[in-house]
Design an enzyme around this catalytic site. Structure first.
Site, PDB file in Angstrom:
ATOM      1  N   SER A 686      11.928  -9.438 -38.417  1.00 57.86           N
ATOM      2  CA  SER A 686      11.949  -9.925 -37.036  1.00 57.86           C
ATOM      3  C   SER A 686      12.410 -11.373 -36.904  1.00 57.86           C
ATOM      4  CB  SER A 686      10.565  -9.768 -36.404  1.00 57.86           C
ATOM      5  OG  SER A 686       9.607 -10.544 -37.091  1.00 57.86           O
ATOM      6  N   LYS A 729       2.479 -11.994 -30.871  1.00 58.89           N
ATOM      7  CA  LYS A 729       3.498 -13.049 -30.938  1.00 58.89           C
ATOM      8  C   LYS A 729       3.570 -13.838 -29.635  1.00 58.89           C
ATOM      9  CE  LYS A 729       6.421 -10.625 -34.313  1.00 58.89           C
ATOM     10  NZ  LYS A 729       7.718  -9.980 -34.560  1.00 58.89           N
TER      11      LYS A 729
END
Length: 807
Positions: A686, A729
Site C-alpha cells: 500500500s 489509516k
C-alpha cells in the site's frame, strides 16, 4: 591473643577439596577422593611429610576455584593412600588441627593454601560452667537418638565417656549431625565453649525435625491401616448383602440414577452394560475404579437438560450495550439469531469466529452474549494445546483417562445448550500426538456435531444446541477447513472516541471501585472524577494499542495514586483529574503522535500504514545523489515493499518528460529511499503511490503538500489498486493533523466503516491512477496558489457517505 588459643603457626600446604564431607581434628577418617585437584594434592603431600589441608567445597565441581572452597578446614596427616580403580583413591587421614586459609593459589590442577594453624586448649574442663555445657549437650544427644534406633550403644558410651568440651563437640558433630553445612558450622568455631553451644542448638533443631517426621509417619501408617480396615469391612458387607439379598447397595444407587436421568436409549443401554461389569468386579480392584469414574462422568452430563433462551430482543440488546461499547457487527449478529430463533425454534445454532487484535473485547463479549441469551457460559482455552486427546478425550482403559475439553465444558455448564467460548483458536499447536485443529472439524460442523463421539465416552454426544464462539488474533494460522465451518466477524481496532466512551462507562467505574473510590455513604465517599480531556490525554500520549488493556492499566494507576492522596489527607473528599493533571499521576508523556510538517517539502510524503495496534502515519523520504543509477532502500523494508519501490522508479521513468525530469536520471543519479523508524519491520504494497510521489518530487524538485496523506498499491502501468485497513489509516491521518487523504477509487465503499468524526473532518480524494495522485499531491509553480486555496470538489459517485470527497 584470644584466651582459648595456645599458639598459632603459619604454614603452606596442598589443599584436598572434599565434596559433602568435613574432616574433624583428633579423629581418624577414611575418605574416597576423586577429581584432579584432590589427586594432585595427594601427590604433593609427600613433600610435606604427608601433611595436607582438607577443606569442604561449597559446590560439587571436579575442579573447584578459590571461591568454591570454604576458608576453614582441618590439617591432617595421610596415613595410607590406596588406588581402588579409575581415578579414585581411598585415603586414611588423622585429623590434627583446625586452620584457616588466608589465600589459595592454583597452579594447573594443584591448589595450595597459606594457612594459620591454631592450637587451642580444651575449654572450661573441670569447671561448673564446662560441666553444665557438656551435660546439656549429652542430654540433647540422648533425645535425638530416641528417634534413631539404629544408633549403637557403643556410640552412646563413647559420648558419655568424653571429658573434653572440645572433643565432645567435635565427636557429636562428626558422628551425629547429618548435614555437611551444620558440620562445617561447628568446624569454623575455634572457641570450644561456643562450639559446644552451637552443637547443642543444632541437636535441638534436629530433635524437632525428627519429632515432626515421626508424627507424620505415624499419621500415614494410621491412615493406611484405616483404609485397609475399611476395604476389608466393605468386602464383608458386600458378601453379607449378597447373602441377604439387600437391595440398598452401590449398584442399586447407580441403577436408580440411570433410570432417573432420562437418557437416550443408546446411552442408557451402554451405562447398564457397564454397570453389570461393575457388579461382577471386586470392590477394591482397579477395574472397579475405572467403571465407577466412567459411570459418574456419564451421569454428570446434561443429556436432556436445556435452558430457555431469552427471546426478548430489546432486553438482549440492552444487556449487550451495557457490557460493551461499539462491537456493532457482533451485537447485530446475535440479535439476528434471536429474531430467527423466535420465528423458527428448530434453527441450528450458529458458530461464530471473532478475530482481531488483542484487547478489543473478543473474550469478554462471549460472556455478554451468554448473559443476553440467558444461557450458561463456559470458556475453553485452546492456546498451546498440542494433543488431539485434549479435544476428543482419552480411551477410558488408560490410567488417568478423562474426557476431552468439549465434553468437560458441557458437564461444567450443566445444560445441553450453553455458550462455549473457544479462546485463542489460532494458537493451537501440532505434535506427534495428533492435530487438535483437525479434531475440532467435527465439533464445529453443524452437520456432524449432533453425534460427536468423545473417545472416553464412546457414545454420541449432541452438540447441535451449543453456541460456539471462537476467538483469534489472526486467521493466518487457522486451517482453511476450520474457517470454512465458522462465520467470521472481524473486530477492528477501537477509535479514539470509542476508547473515550469505554473509559467513561466501564473502565473508570471498574478501577475506581477496585480502589475503594466513588462508593459508600455521602459522608465517607471519596470521589474521583476524570474529564474527557484527561481521558483523551491518556489515550493519545500514554497508550498505543488496538484495544483498551493498557488504557485500563493507566486508569488503574491514576486511581491508586488518588487513593493514596485520600488516605494521606482524610479531609479531602473529591479529586478532579483533567488533561493538565495527568502528568502528575503518570509522569511525562510516553509517546508523541505523528504530526505533519510545518511546510511543504521536496521528496518527503505522508504515507499511511496499518499495524496490529491500529493505523500509523509513515513518512517516505527520497534523496537524489550523483551516481550511476543505483537504488538504495533502507528502513527494514520487506520484499513486497522493495518491489513497490522498483515499480515506482519504473513508473516515474515512464512519466519523466511530463514531470520535467531528465529521462536519463536512471543512468546518472542514485536514489535512496528511506522509511523512518528503521528498527520496525515494514512490508505491504500500500506504500506504492507514496513512493511514486516521493520519487517524482525528489527528481523534479516539486514540493509535496504537507496536509495530504495517501495510501494505495500501484501497478507498473500506474493503476491504483485497493488496499485494506482504511479505517485505521484514516484515524492515523486525522490524529496527525492531515486534512486531505488520497485513497484508491475501489475503496470508496469502505468509507461507510470509517469513524463518523474522522469522516466529517477529512477530505477524501479517490484516485484511479498514479497520475491523479501526482496532480493532487505535487505543488507546481504555476498552480501552487490555486492548489492551496481552491476548495475540494465532491466526487461524482452515486451515493455520498458523509464527509467531503474531491476529484
Amino acid at each position: 591473643m584470644t584466651n582459648y588459643i595456645e599458639k598459632i603457626e603459619r604454614k603452606t600446604l596442598p589443599v584436598v577439596p572434599l565434596r559433602g564431607v568435613v574432616l574433624f581434628p583428633t579423629f581418624t577418617t577414611s575418605l574416597e577422593l576423586t577429581g584432579s585437584a584432590a589427586q594432585s594434592a595427594l601427590d604433593a603431600a609427600a613433600k610435606y611429610d604427608g601433611m595436607a589441608f582438607f577443606v569442604m567445597q561449597k559446590d560439587f565441581e571436579d575442579n573447584p576455584g578459590a571461591d568454591s572452597l570454604c576458608t576453614v578446614g582441618t590439617v591432617g596427616k595421610i596415613k595410607q593412600a590406596v588406588k581402588v580403580g579409575g581415578n579414585v583413591r581411598r585415603v586414611i587421614v588423622d585429623g590434627l588441627n583446625r586452620a584457616s586459609a588466608n589465600d589459595y593459589t592454583i597452579r594447573d590442577s594443584l591448589i595450595t593454601a597459606d594457612l594459620l594453624i591454631k592450637f587451642t586448649h580444651s575449654g572450661d574442663n573441670g569447671s561448673l560452667r564446662g560441666e553444665a555445657f557438656m551435660r546439656e549437650a549429652v542430654e540433647a544427644y540422648e533425645r535425638v537418638i530416641r528417634f534413631a534406633p539404629k544408633v549403637t550403644s557403643e556410640l552412646t558410651t563413647a559420648v558419655k565417656s568424653i571429658t573434653s568440651i572440645s572433643r565432645l563437640a567435635d565427636f557429636i558433630a562428626c558422628h551425629v549431625l547429618t548435614k555437611p553445612e551444620d558440620k562445617q558450622t561447628v568446624l569454623e568455631d575455634f572457641d570450644p565453649v561456643k562450639r559446644i553451644q552451637t552443637v547443642t542448638l543444632l541437636l535441638y533443631k534436629e530433635e524437632q525435625l525428627l519429632s515432626v517426621e515421626a508424627e507424620i509417619r505415624q499419621k500415614v501408617q494410621k491412615r493406611m491401616g484405616e483404609q485397609q480396615r475399611e476395604a476389608i469391612l466393605r468386602e464383608h458387607l458386600r458378601t453379607i448383602r449378597d447373602e441377604l439379598g439387600d437391595d440398598e447397595s452401590e449398584i442399586d444407587e447407580y441403577r436408580q440414577k440411570i433410570a432417573d436421568a432420562k437418557l437416550p436409549e443408546e446411552v442408557e443401554a451402554k451405562l447398564n452394560k457397564e454397570l453389570k461389569r461393575l457388579e461382577k468386579t471386586p470392590f477394591n480392584s482397579a477395574e472397579g475404579s475405572v467403571y465407577r469414574n466412567y459411570l459418574d462422568t456419564c451421569l454428570e452430563l446434561p443429556w436432556s437438560k436445556l435452558s430457555r433462551d431469552r427471546l426478548d430482543i430489546r432486553r438482549a440488546a440492552k444487556i449487550l450495550d451495557e457490557d460493551h461499547d461499539g462491537l456493532e457487527k457482533v451485537k447485530e449478529r446475535v440479535l439476528e439469531y434471536l429474531a430467527v430463533r423466535a420465528l423458527t425454534p428448530d434453527i441450528k445454532t450458529q458458530i461464530l469466529c471473532l478475530y482481531g487484535p488483542p484487547g478489543v473485547g473478543k473474550t469478554s463479549i462471549g460472556a455478554s452474549i451468554a448473559r443476553a441469551l440467558r444461557r450458561k457460559y463456559v470458556r475453553v482455552s485452546l492456546g498451546g494445546v498440542r494433543d488431539e486427546s485434549d479435544i476428543r478425550g482419552h480411551r477410558k482403559t488408560y490410567i488417568g483417562a478423562m474426557p476431552g475439553r468439549i465434553t468437560a465444558a458441557l458437564s461444567q455448564a450443566g445444560t445441553r445448550n450453553p455458550v462455549i467460548l473457544l479462546d485463542e483458536i489460532d494458537k493451537l499447536g501440532q505434535s506427534y500426538n495428533g492435530d487438535p485443529a483437525s479434531a475440532l472439524l467435527e465439533v464445529l460442523d453443524p452437520e456432524q456435531n449432533k453425534a460427536f463421539r468423545d473417545h472416553y465416552l464412546e457414545l454420541p454426544l449432541d452438540l447441535s444446541e451449543v453456541m460456539f464462539i471462537a476467538t483469534a488474533n489472526t486467521l493466518d494460522t487457522v486451517p482453511r477447513p476450520l474457517i470454512d465451518r465458522m462465520e467470521v466477524i472481524e473486530m477492528k481496532t477501537y477509535t479514539r472516541h470509542e476508547k473515550l466512551s469505554i473509559a467513561k462507562h466501564h473502565l473508570i467505574l471498574k478501577q475506581s471501585k477496585a480502589c475503594g473510590l466513588n462508593k459508600g455513604s455521602a459522608a465517607e465517599r471519596k470521589n474521583l472524577r476524570f474529564t474527557d480531556g484527561a481521558i483523551l490525554e491518556i489515550v493519545d500520549y500514554y497508550t498505543h494499542e488496538a484495544g483498551v488493556r493498557n488504557l485500563e492499566r493507566q486508569i488503574a494507576s491514576v486511581c491508586r495514586k488518588a487513593a493514596r492522596k485520600f488516605v494521606e489527607n482524610p479531609e479531602l473528599r473529591t479529586l478532579r483529574v483533567d488533561a493538565a493533571d495527568v502528568k502528575e499521576y503518570l509522569g511525562a508523556r510516553k509517546r508523541l503522535p505523528d504530526a505533519i510538517a510545518d511546510e511543504n517539502e521536496v521528496g518527503v510524503v505522508n504515507g499511511l500504514a496499518f499495524t496490529q495496534v491500529g493505523g500509523d502515519m509513515l513518512k517516505v523520504e527520497v534523496a537524489v545523489l550523483e551516481g550511476n543509477g543505483k537504488l538504495e532502500l533502507t528502513g527494514s523494508l520487506g520484499d513486497v515493499m522493495k518491489e513497490s519501490a522498483h515499480i515506482a522508479v519504473s513508473f516515474v521513468r515512464s512519466r519523466a518528460v511530463s514531470l520535467g525530469i531528465d529521462p536519463d536520471f536512471y543512468k546518472t543519479k542514485d536514489l535512496h529511499i528511506h522509511v523512518p523508524e528503521g528498527a520496525i519491520p515494514k512490508d505491504g504494497p500500500s506504500a506504492g503511490v507514496t513512493m511514486v510521489t516521493a520519487i517524482a518530487s525528489a527528481l523534479s524538485g516539486l514540493p509535496v503538500r504537507r496536509d495530504i496523506a495517501m495510501t494505495g498499491e500501484v501497478t507498473l502501468r500506474g493503476r491504483v489498486l485497493a488496499i485494506g485497513g482504511l479505517r485505521e489509516k484514516t484515524m492515523a491521518a486525522y490524529s496527525a493533523g492531515v486534512t486531505t487523504v488520497l485513497i484508491p477509487e475501489p475503496n470508496l465503499p469502505d468509507l461507510e466503516e470509517i469513524d463518523p468524526v474522522v469522516r466529517e473532518a477529512l477530505t477524501f480524494i479517490p484516485c484511479k491512477t498514479a497520475d491523479d495522485v501526482l496532480n493532487h499531491a505535487l505543488v507546481r509553480p504555476e498552480v501552487s496558489e490555486l492548489m492551496v486555496t481552491a476548495p475540494a470538489v465532491a466526487a461524482p459517485i452515486s451515493t455520498q457517505i458523509g464527509g467531503s470527497y474531491a476529484n
